[in-house]
Design a protein around this motif. Structure first.
Motif, PDB file in Angstrom:
ATOM      1  N   MET A 123       0.829  -1.209   0.000  1.00 28.17           N
ATOM      2  CA  MET A 123       0.000   0.000   0.000  1.00 28.17           C
ATOM      3  C   MET A 123       0.862   1.258   0.000  1.00 28.17           C
ATOM      4  O   MET A 123       0.498   2.263  -0.613  1.00 28.17           O
ATOM      5  CB  MET A 123      -0.953   0.012   1.206  1.00 28.17           C
ATOM      6  N   GLY A 124       2.002   1.221   0.678  1.00 25.59           N
ATOM      7  CA  GLY A 124       2.906   2.367   0.682  1.00 25.59           C
ATOM      8  C   GLY A 124       3.443   2.676  -0.701  1.00 25.59           C
ATOM      9  O   GLY A 124       3.515   3.843  -1.111  1.00 25.59           O
ATOM     10  N   VAL A 125       3.808   1.645  -1.437  1.00 21.48           N
ATOM     11  CA  VAL A 125       4.314   1.850  -2.789  1.00 21.48           C
ATOM     12  C   VAL A 125       3.216   2.385  -3.706  1.00 21.48           C
ATOM     13  O   VAL A 125       3.433   3.295  -4.503  1.00 21.48           O
ATOM     14  CB  VAL A 125       4.921   0.540  -3.342  1.00 21.48           C
ATOM     15  N   ILE A 126       2.021   1.833  -3.580  1.00 21.23           N
ATOM     16  CA  ILE A 126       0.897   2.304  -4.406  1.00 21.23           C
ATOM     17  C   ILE A 126       0.566   3.754  -4.077  1.00 21.23           C
ATOM     18  O   ILE A 126       0.413   4.586  -4.975  1.00 21.23           O
ATOM     19  CB  ILE A 126      -0.332   1.391  -4.215  1.00 21.23           C
ATOM     20  N   GLU A 127       0.462   4.066  -2.787  1.00 18.34           N
ATOM     21  CA  GLU A 127       0.117   5.439  -2.386  1.00 18.34           C
ATOM     22  C   GLU A 127       1.226   6.410  -2.783  1.00 18.34           C
ATOM     23  O   GLU A 127       0.955   7.484  -3.304  1.00 18.34           O
ATOM     24  CB  GLU A 127      -0.131   5.493  -0.875  1.00 18.34           C
ATOM     25  N   GLY A 128       2.464   6.032  -2.558  1.00 18.89           N
ATOM     26  CA  GLY A 128       3.583   6.895  -2.931  1.00 18.89           C
ATOM     27  C   GLY A 128       3.659   7.114  -4.434  1.00 18.89           C
ATOM     28  O   GLY A 128       3.920   8.219  -4.910  1.00 18.89           O
ATOM     29  N   GLY A 129       3.406   6.053  -5.181  1.00 15.89           N
ATOM     30  CA  GLY A 129       3.400   6.170  -6.635  1.00 15.89           C
ATOM     31  C   GLY A 129       2.277   7.070  -7.131  1.00 15.89           C
ATOM     32  O   GLY A 129       2.461   7.874  -8.059  1.00 15.89           O
ATOM     33  N   SER A 130       1.118   6.962  -6.509  1.00 17.45           N
ATOM     34  CA  SER A 130      -0.005   7.806  -6.934  1.00 17.45           C
ATOM     35  C   SER A 130       0.266   9.280  -6.622  1.00 17.45           C
ATOM     36  O   SER A 130      -0.127  10.164  -7.387  1.00 17.45           O
ATOM     37  CB  SER A 130      -1.315   7.348  -6.298  1.00 17.45           C
ATOM     38  N   LEU A 131       0.963   9.550  -5.516  1.00 14.28           N
ATOM     39  CA  LEU A 131       1.335  10.933  -5.215  1.00 14.28           C
ATOM     40  C   LEU A 131       2.293  11.468  -6.269  1.00 14.28           C
ATOM     41  O   LEU A 131       2.140  12.605  -6.736  1.00 14.28           O
ATOM     42  CB  LEU A 131       1.977  11.032  -3.824  1.00 14.28           C
ATOM     43  N   LEU A 132       3.255  10.658  -6.675  1.00 12.83           N
ATOM     44  CA  LEU A 132       4.205  11.097  -7.697  1.00 12.83           C
ATOM     45  C   LEU A 132       3.520  11.325  -9.040  1.00 12.83           C
ATOM     46  O   LEU A 132       3.822  12.298  -9.736  1.00 12.83           O
ATOM     47  CB  LEU A 132       5.332  10.080  -7.840  1.00 12.83           C
ATOM     48  N   VAL A 133       2.583  10.453  -9.405  1.00 15.39           N
ATOM     49  CA  VAL A 133       1.838  10.650 -10.659  1.00 15.39           C
ATOM     50  C   VAL A 133       1.012  11.929 -10.576  1.00 15.39           C
ATOM     51  O   VAL A 133       0.950  12.707 -11.540  1.00 15.39           O
ATOM     52  CB  VAL A 133       0.949   9.424 -10.973  1.00 15.39           C
ATOM     53  N   LEU A 134       0.408  12.173  -9.431  1.00 14.30           N
ATOM     54  CA  LEU A 134      -0.374  13.400  -9.255  1.00 14.30           C
ATOM     55  C   LEU A 134       0.501  14.635  -9.427  1.00 14.30           C
ATOM     56  O   LEU A 134       0.139  15.566 -10.150  1.00 14.30           O
ATOM     57  CB  LEU A 134      -1.039  13.403  -7.879  1.00 14.30           C
ATOM     58  N   LEU A 135       1.661  14.631  -8.775  1.00 10.63           N
ATOM     59  CA  LEU A 135       2.525  15.811  -8.814  1.00 10.63           C
ATOM     60  C   LEU A 135       3.282  15.966 -10.132  1.00 10.63           C
ATOM     61  O   LEU A 135       3.467  17.088 -10.611  1.00 10.63           O
ATOM     62  CB  LEU A 135       3.528  15.765  -7.654  1.00 10.63           C
ATOM     63  N   ALA A 136       3.744  14.856 -10.704  1.00  9.69           N
ATOM     64  CA  ALA A 136       4.614  14.938 -11.877  1.00  9.69           C
ATOM     65  C   ALA A 136       3.872  14.863 -13.207  1.00  9.69           C
ATOM     66  O   ALA A 136       4.410  15.308 -14.228  1.00  9.69           O
ATOM     67  CB  ALA A 136       5.656  13.829 -11.822  1.00  9.69           C
ATOM     68  N   VAL A 137       2.669  14.317 -13.216  1.00  6.87           N
ATOM     69  CA  VAL A 137       1.943  14.168 -14.472  1.00  6.87           C
ATOM     70  C   VAL A 137       0.667  15.011 -14.485  1.00  6.87           C
ATOM     71  O   VAL A 137       0.471  15.852 -15.377  1.00  6.87           O
ATOM     72  CB  VAL A 137       1.609  12.676 -14.743  1.00  6.87           C
ATOM     73  N   ALA A 138      -0.191  14.785 -13.508  1.00  5.80           N
ATOM     74  CA  ALA A 138      -1.506  15.426 -13.532  1.00  5.80           C
ATOM     75  C   ALA A 138      -1.431  16.938 -13.320  1.00  5.80           C
ATOM     76  O   ALA A 138      -2.128  17.695 -14.007  1.00  5.80           O
ATOM     77  CB  ALA A 138      -2.420  14.795 -12.497  1.00  5.80           C
ATOM     78  N   MET A 139      -0.605  17.369 -12.370  1.00  6.85           N
ATOM     79  CA  MET A 139      -0.513  18.828 -12.130  1.00  6.85           C
ATOM     80  C   MET A 139       0.047  19.580 -13.335  1.00  6.85           C
ATOM     81  O   MET A 139      -0.517  20.613 -13.721  1.00  6.85           O
ATOM     82  CB  MET A 139       0.319  19.102 -10.872  1.00  6.85           C
ATOM     83  N   PRO A 140       1.124  19.104 -13.962  1.00  6.39           N
ATOM     84  CA  PRO A 140       1.568  19.797 -15.180  1.00  6.39           C
ATOM     85  C   PRO A 140       0.523  19.773 -16.296  1.00  6.39           C
ATOM     86  O   PRO A 140       0.388  20.761 -17.031  1.00  6.39           O
ATOM     87  CB  PRO A 140       2.825  19.017 -15.590  1.00  6.39           C
ATOM     88  N   LEU A 141      -0.205  18.672 -16.429  1.00  3.53           N
ATOM     89  CA  LEU A 141      -1.257  18.645 -17.445  1.00  3.53           C
ATOM     90  C   LEU A 141      -2.322  19.695 -17.162  1.00  3.53           C
ATOM     91  O   LEU A 141      -2.833  20.343 -18.078  1.00  3.53           O
ATOM     92  CB  LEU A 141      -1.905  17.257 -17.507  1.00  3.53           C
TER      93      LEU A 141
END
Length: 99
Positions: free
Chosen positions: A12-30
């Motif tokens: 769960m830590g890896v999934i949650e951490g990965g989702s935070l990175l996708v949010l910050l690095a992909v979704a926010m710039p989009l």
């Protein structure tokens, strides 16, 4: 099924951490560079779900393994820091390997 509560917590830590990175690095710039606010809405909702599952995994693990409070507070704190879950996961893995 998972062998231990620690394994569930680590996954769960890896999934949650990965989702935070996708949010910050992909979704926010989009959202701000490409004018695609739907990206943050979708990824943000998924990240919120994973965050809640992660908090429940912390509670379950703390109860089953009888974690000290420092591990519980640390696990919650790293959820707010990019790459924090991955650092905690490596420390937890080192601690488990010592046993």
């Amino acid at each position: 099924m998972l062998q231990s509560p620690i394994k569930l917590f680590r996954i769960m830590g890896v999934i949650e951490g990965g989702s935070l990175l996708v949010l910050l690095a992909v979704a926010m710039p989009l959202k701000y560079m490409m004018d695609m606010p739907m990206a943050v809405r979708i990824v943000g909702s998924l990240h919120g779900f994973f965050f809640i599952m992660y908090i429940l995994a912390i509670g379950y693990t703390a109860f089953r393994v009888r974690w000290f409070w420092k591990w519980v507070f640390g696990a919650v704190a790293v959820a707010f820091i990019p790459f924090g879950n991955f650092v905690l996961d490596s420390k937890l893995q080192r601690k488990l390997n010592k046993k």
